[in-house]
Scaffold this motif. Structure first.
Motif, PDB file in Angstrom:
ATOM      1  N   PRO A  53       0.912  -1.214  -0.179  1.00 45.07           N
ATOM      2  CA  PRO A  53      -0.016   0.229   0.109  1.00 45.07           C
ATOM      3  C   PRO A  53       1.224   1.012   0.112  1.00 45.07           C
ATOM      4  O   PRO A  53       0.501   2.647  -0.392  1.00 45.07           O
ATOM      5  N   ALA A  54       1.860   1.449   0.588  1.00 46.31           N
ATOM      6  CA  ALA A  54       2.748   2.693   1.312  1.00 46.31           C
ATOM      7  C   ALA A  54       3.512   2.290  -0.145  1.00 46.31           C
ATOM      8  O   ALA A  54       4.505   3.599  -0.943  1.00 46.31           O
ATOM      9  N   GLY A  55       3.749   1.549  -1.039  1.00 48.00           N
ATOM     10  CA  GLY A  55       5.145   1.400  -2.772  1.00 48.00           C
ATOM     11  C   GLY A  55       5.544  -0.044  -2.952  1.00 48.00           C
ATOM     12  O   GLY A  55       4.288  -0.752  -2.616  1.00 48.00           O
ATOM     13  N   VAL A  56       6.521   0.032  -3.016  1.00 42.65           N
ATOM     14  CA  VAL A  56       7.445  -1.266  -3.812  1.00 42.65           C
ATOM     15  C   VAL A  56       8.832  -0.792  -3.039  1.00 42.65           C
ATOM     16  O   VAL A  56       9.083  -0.357  -2.679  1.00 42.65           O
ATOM     17  N   THR A  57       9.372  -2.615  -2.556  1.00 42.26           N
ATOM     18  CA  THR A  57      10.056  -3.025  -1.844  1.00 42.26           C
ATOM     19  C   THR A  57      10.393  -4.067  -2.946  1.00 42.26           C
ATOM     20  O   THR A  57       9.691  -4.686  -3.564  1.00 42.26           O
ATOM     21  N   ILE A  58      11.605  -4.058  -3.370  1.00 47.05           N
ATOM     22  CA  ILE A  58      12.436  -4.318  -4.840  1.00 47.05           C
ATOM     23  C   ILE A  58      13.994  -5.480  -3.393  1.00 47.05           C
ATOM     24  O   ILE A  58      14.627  -4.603  -2.539  1.00 47.05           O
ATOM     25  N   SER A  59      14.228  -7.053  -3.685  1.00 46.97           N
ATOM     26  CA  SER A  59      15.296  -7.418  -2.829  1.00 46.97           C
ATOM     27  C   SER A  59      15.173  -8.585  -3.574  1.00 46.97           C
ATOM     28  O   SER A  59      14.787  -9.506  -4.475  1.00 46.97           O
ATOM     29  N   ALA A  60      16.919  -8.727  -3.299  1.00 48.23           N
ATOM     30  CA  ALA A  60      17.953  -9.977  -3.654  1.00 48.23           C
ATOM     31  C   ALA A  60      18.857  -9.779  -3.556  1.00 48.23           C
ATOM     32  O   ALA A  60      19.359  -9.771  -2.367  1.00 48.23           O
ATOM     33  N   LEU A  61      19.415 -10.736  -3.587  1.00 48.99           N
ATOM     34  CA  LEU A  61      20.889 -11.047  -2.843  1.00 48.99           C
ATOM     35  C   LEU A  61      22.089 -11.383  -4.232  1.00 48.99           C
ATOM     36  O   LEU A  61      21.998 -11.479  -6.060  1.00 48.99           O
ATOM     37  N   ARG A  62      23.608 -10.611  -4.433  1.00 52.38           N
ATOM     38  CA  ARG A  62      24.051 -10.246  -5.039  1.00 52.38           C
ATOM     39  C   ARG A  62      24.981 -11.024  -4.638  1.00 52.38           C
ATOM     40  O   ARG A  62      25.491 -10.590  -3.878  1.00 52.38           O
ATOM     41  N   ALA A  63      25.681 -12.067  -5.141  1.00 49.48           N
ATOM     42  CA  ALA A  63      26.716 -12.982  -5.420  1.00 49.48           C
ATOM     43  C   ALA A  63      27.397 -11.606  -4.493  1.00 49.48           C
ATOM     44  O   ALA A  63      28.364 -11.199  -5.915  1.00 49.48           O
ATOM     45  N   PHE A  64      28.941 -13.471  -4.144  1.00 45.61           N
ATOM     46  CA  PHE A  64      30.609 -12.107  -3.753  1.00 45.61           C
ATOM     47  C   PHE A  64      30.812 -12.841  -4.808  1.00 45.61           C
ATOM     48  O   PHE A  64      30.862 -13.772  -5.667  1.00 45.61           O
ATOM     49  N   PRO A  65      31.307 -11.986  -5.678  1.00 44.11           N
ATOM     50  CA  PRO A  65      31.830 -11.870  -7.761  1.00 44.11           C
ATOM     51  C   PRO A  65      33.473 -13.257  -7.623  1.00 44.11           C
ATOM     52  O   PRO A  65      33.333 -13.550  -8.364  1.00 44.11           O
ATOM     53  N   CYS A  66      34.418 -13.648  -6.526  1.00 42.30           N
ATOM     54  CA  CYS A  66      34.699 -14.229  -6.654  1.00 42.30           C
ATOM     55  C   CYS A  66      35.030 -15.674  -5.974  1.00 42.30           C
ATOM     56  O   CYS A  66      33.923 -15.869  -4.777  1.00 42.30           O
ATOM     57  N   ARG A  67      35.509 -17.111  -6.138  1.00 39.48           N
ATOM     58  CA  ARG A  67      35.269 -18.420  -5.864  1.00 39.48           C
ATOM     59  C   ARG A  67      36.705 -19.135  -5.958  1.00 39.48           C
ATOM     60  O   ARG A  67      37.691 -18.752  -6.367  1.00 39.48           O
ATOM     61  N   GLY A  68      36.573 -19.971  -4.687  1.00 41.77           N
ATOM     62  CA  GLY A  68      37.895 -19.755  -4.297  1.00 41.77           C
ATOM     63  C   GLY A  68      38.868 -19.092  -3.965  1.00 41.77           C
ATOM     64  O   GLY A  68      38.963 -17.690  -3.543  1.00 41.77           O
ATOM     65  N   ALA A  69      40.300 -19.710  -4.135  1.00 38.61           N
ATOM     66  CA  ALA A  69      41.298 -18.876  -4.050  1.00 38.61           C
ATOM     67  C   ALA A  69      41.368 -17.675  -4.839  1.00 38.61           C
ATOM     68  O   ALA A  69      41.636 -17.610  -6.067  1.00 38.61           O
ATOM     69  N   ALA A  70      42.040 -16.284  -4.373  1.00 43.66           N
ATOM     70  CA  ALA A  70      41.477 -15.530  -5.265  1.00 43.66           C
ATOM     71  C   ALA A  70      42.304 -13.956  -4.275  1.00 43.66           C
ATOM     72  O   ALA A  70      41.695 -13.898  -3.024  1.00 43.66           O
ATOM     73  N   HIS A  71      43.529 -13.210  -4.755  1.00 45.95           N
ATOM     74  CA  HIS A  71      43.895 -12.162  -4.528  1.00 45.95           C
ATOM     75  C   HIS A  71      42.805 -10.958  -5.016  1.00 45.95           C
ATOM     76  O   HIS A  71      42.901 -10.574  -6.003  1.00 45.95           O
ATOM     77  N   ILE A  72      42.240 -10.364  -3.843  1.00 44.08           N
ATOM     78  CA  ILE A  72      41.442  -9.483  -3.785  1.00 44.08           C
ATOM     79  C   ILE A  72      42.114  -7.947  -4.067  1.00 44.08           C
ATOM     80  O   ILE A  72      43.342  -7.524  -3.124  1.00 44.08           O
TER      81      ILE A  72
END
Length: 119
Positions: A53-72
């Motif tokens: 009634p008061a608006g719209v809610t948008i939600s989700a999950l953005r996964a971390f872009p690196c998997r495993g052994a990585a030098h960030i």
């Protein structure tokens, strides 16, 4: 400017389940209200849209872009769970709007709300 500063403060100094809030643009015409949400790297099938009634809610999950052994070296694009509530409508009774279209393209979610006639 103050809204942006408050959003940054919440992002870095809160320990809530919501990790970040995407930036939003809202524009209105005589026929519709259009909401654009920047969602880089968020798959379309993971986005939840809840019209309230008061608006719209948008939600989700953005996964971390690196998997495993990585030098960030740098991480500037936020990741994790997000939720953003956008107050709608702008001077209209909420039941006067209906979701007429949604599209996620080029990292931007576009929601188009049609104004109902006679509402």
């Amino acid at each position: 400017m103050l809204d942006r500063a408050e959003r940054l403060q919440r992002q870095f100094f809160s320990h809530a389940a919501v990790a970040w809030e995407p930036p939003v643009d809202v524009h209105e015409s005589d026929e519709s209200v259009v909401v654009q949400v920047a969602l880089p790297g968020v798959p379309a099938d993971s986005v939840t849209i809840a019209l309230e009634p008061a608006g719209v809610t948008i939600s989700a999950l953005r996964a971390f872009p690196c998997r495993g052994a990585a030098h960030i070296h740098r991480v500037e694009i936020p990741y994790g769970r997000f939720e953003r509530h956008i107050g709608l409508p702008l001077g209209e009774p909420c039941d006067a709007l209906e979701l007429a279209g949604k599209q996620l393209a080029d990292g931007v979610l576009t929601l188009t709300f049609r104004k109902k006639e006679g509402a």
